[in-house]
Write an enzyme that holds these catalytic residues in place. Sequence first.
Site, PDB file in Angstrom:
ATOM      1  N   SER A 146      64.048  -3.777  -9.062  1.00  0.00           N
ATOM      2  CA  SER A 146      62.662  -3.703  -9.513  1.00  0.00           C
ATOM      3  C   SER A 146      61.810  -4.652  -8.693  1.00  0.00           C
ATOM      4  O   SER A 146      62.278  -5.736  -8.307  1.00  0.00           O
ATOM      5  CB  SER A 146      62.562  -4.083 -10.993  1.00  0.00           C
ATOM      6  N   TYR A 159      64.984  -8.503 -18.335  1.00  0.00           N
ATOM      7  CA  TYR A 159      64.900  -7.424 -17.346  1.00  0.00           C
ATOM      8  C   TYR A 159      64.731  -7.997 -15.937  1.00  0.00           C
ATOM      9  O   TYR A 159      65.442  -7.603 -15.005  1.00  0.00           O
ATOM     10  CB  TYR A 159      63.723  -6.519 -17.686  1.00  0.00           C
TER      11      TYR A 159
END
Length: 259
Positions: A146, A159
């Site tokens: 990400s 995350y």
Amino acid sequence: MLITGAARGFGRSHAVRLAEEGADLIVVDLCRSLPEIEYPLATEDDLAETVRLVTDLGRRCVSRVVDIREEDALKSAVDDGVAELGGLDAAVANAGVLTGGQWHETTGEHWRTVVDVNLIGTWNTCAAAIPHILEQGGGSLVTISSAGAAAGFPLQVPYTAAKHGVIGLTLSLANELAAQSIRVNTVLPTGAPTGMIPVSLGNALGGERGDLVPLFINAMPTPCIDPLDVSHAVLYLVSDESRFVTGLQFKVDAGVTIN
């Protein structure tokens, strides 16, 4: 080719794009929601739709409902798919989940779920695929990290940390497997409409932590990218056109990590 988290979002986009280029696929997904995740996850109907889209393109597609956190179940699903299709030369470790909220709202269960799916599940995917790719004499592993891992996105600490771990996993495997002609690369997308929208994240950004909004704004004039933009990167990384590309952190992030 193996794709996890294939029932919708990035995973479905990857499946369709790769099928368009002639890939036969093993597609897996959990196909049920998790109590620690605020938004609904994909369903078996979603996975069946991915299979339909692939087979409508004339490609073979083996689907399995499996939890990538369960190492043995995932290995069995991959082994079965490889036996049916006749081999495996690439895998895309795509499946992931997202929790949101301020640090003091983040629980141990949030951490365990996100790390187990996003990091350990990515490892399980690679471990299930590598023996089959070695049998083919080499190939490609693609992980999905990400842009948040590179930029240090706040309000989603598990995350961000897990996806940063995916980068480390990718680099370590790239070094270890290079001599065996397995390339290992990771893609770092910015935000895209994939259904991963925790209410807590939106509430924090729209409330007392509105000061953090600029960290999520892309440098290029778009609020988000399309999943297909990421699938194009995946296609390149599994293709022979990237035959000497390994250890790459491929940003498809509209410039959100520039500053």
